[in-house]
Design a protein around this motif. Structure first.
Motif, PDB file in Angstrom:
ATOM      1  N   ILE A 103      26.476 -16.836-149.277  1.00 49.42           N
ATOM      2  CA  ILE A 103      25.356 -17.701-149.650  1.00 49.42           C
ATOM      3  C   ILE A 103      24.213 -17.437-148.668  1.00 49.42           C
ATOM      4  O   ILE A 103      24.423 -17.439-147.453  1.00 49.42           O
ATOM      5  N   LEU A 104      23.030 -17.228-149.212  1.00 45.78           N
ATOM      6  CA  LEU A 104      21.818 -17.124-148.401  1.00 45.78           C
ATOM      7  C   LEU A 104      20.957 -18.330-148.723  1.00 45.78           C
ATOM      8  O   LEU A 104      20.653 -18.578-149.891  1.00 45.78           O
ATOM      9  N   GLN A 105      20.607 -19.094-147.704  1.00 39.95           N
ATOM     10  CA  GLN A 105      19.675 -20.211-147.892  1.00 39.95           C
ATOM     11  C   GLN A 105      18.441 -19.925-147.061  1.00 39.95           C
ATOM     12  O   GLN A 105      18.539 -19.614-145.876  1.00 39.95           O
ATOM     13  N   GLU A 106      17.280 -20.002-147.720  1.00 36.71           N
ATOM     14  CA  GLU A 106      16.027 -19.670-147.051  1.00 36.71           C
ATOM     15  C   GLU A 106      14.937 -20.634-147.490  1.00 36.71           C
ATOM     16  O   GLU A 106      14.914 -21.080-148.627  1.00 36.71           O
ATOM     17  N   ARG A 107      14.056 -20.911-146.567  1.00 37.16           N
ATOM     18  CA  ARG A 107      12.839 -21.691-146.837  1.00 37.16           C
ATOM     19  C   ARG A 107      11.696 -20.689-146.763  1.00 37.16           C
ATOM     20  O   ARG A 107      11.329 -20.236-145.681  1.00 37.16           O
TER      21      ARG A 107
ATOM     22  N   VAL B 239       9.119 -22.701-150.989  1.00 42.00           N
ATOM     23  CA  VAL B 239      10.260 -22.818-151.891  1.00 42.00           C
ATOM     24  C   VAL B 239      11.514 -22.638-151.050  1.00 42.00           C
ATOM     25  O   VAL B 239      11.679 -21.616-150.389  1.00 42.00           O
ATOM     26  N   GLU B 240      12.365 -23.648-151.081  1.00 39.43           N
ATOM     27  CA  GLU B 240      13.664 -23.513-150.424  1.00 39.43           C
ATOM     28  C   GLU B 240      14.693 -23.238-151.505  1.00 39.43           C
ATOM     29  O   GLU B 240      14.731 -23.914-152.532  1.00 39.43           O
ATOM     30  N   PHE B 241      15.510 -22.226-151.263  1.00 39.63           N
ATOM     31  CA  PHE B 241      16.486 -21.822-152.273  1.00 39.63           C
ATOM     32  C   PHE B 241      17.814 -21.478-151.631  1.00 39.63           C
ATOM     33  O   PHE B 241      17.918 -21.264-150.418  1.00 39.63           O
TER      34      PHE B 241
END
Length: 104
Positions: A82-86, A68-70
């Protein structure tokens, strides 16, 4: 949580809610034992605001792995971040667990 998450995305959403509530018990219970830390200190937890799911790969009720990438927004020290993680998940014995993730 009364019913365990049925998909990797549901688990991701429940973990985001747990970060918002500063609930280390749920976070640790849903973290895979192979990568789970001994404890979590959420004293400096930012104020989490919103969650956007960008992409999911597998992670359905019959899968054993999922991604899940969010993108999650938060406020820390008065600033929007903003934190973006896969994130990678596995399902064992019918339960989904967070394994790890790559911050983008």
């Amino acid at each position: 949580m009364t019913n365990p998450p049925r998909t990797a995305e549901e688990l991701m959403r429940s973990r985001f809610d747990a970060f918002k509530r500063a609930d280390p018990d749920w976070l640790l219970a849903t973290w895979h034992p192979s990568t789970r830390p001994a404890g979590l200190d959420l004293a400096d937890n930012p104020r989490w605001r919103g969650l956007q799911i960008l992409e999911t790969e597998a992670g359905g009720p019959d899968d054993t792995e999922g991604v899940v990438e969010f993108r999650a927004s938060y406020i820390a020290d008065g600033e929007l971040g903003i934190l973006q993680e896969r994130s990678r998940f596995v399902r064992e014995d019918g339960r989904w667990y967070y394994v790890d993730g790559d911050v983008r």
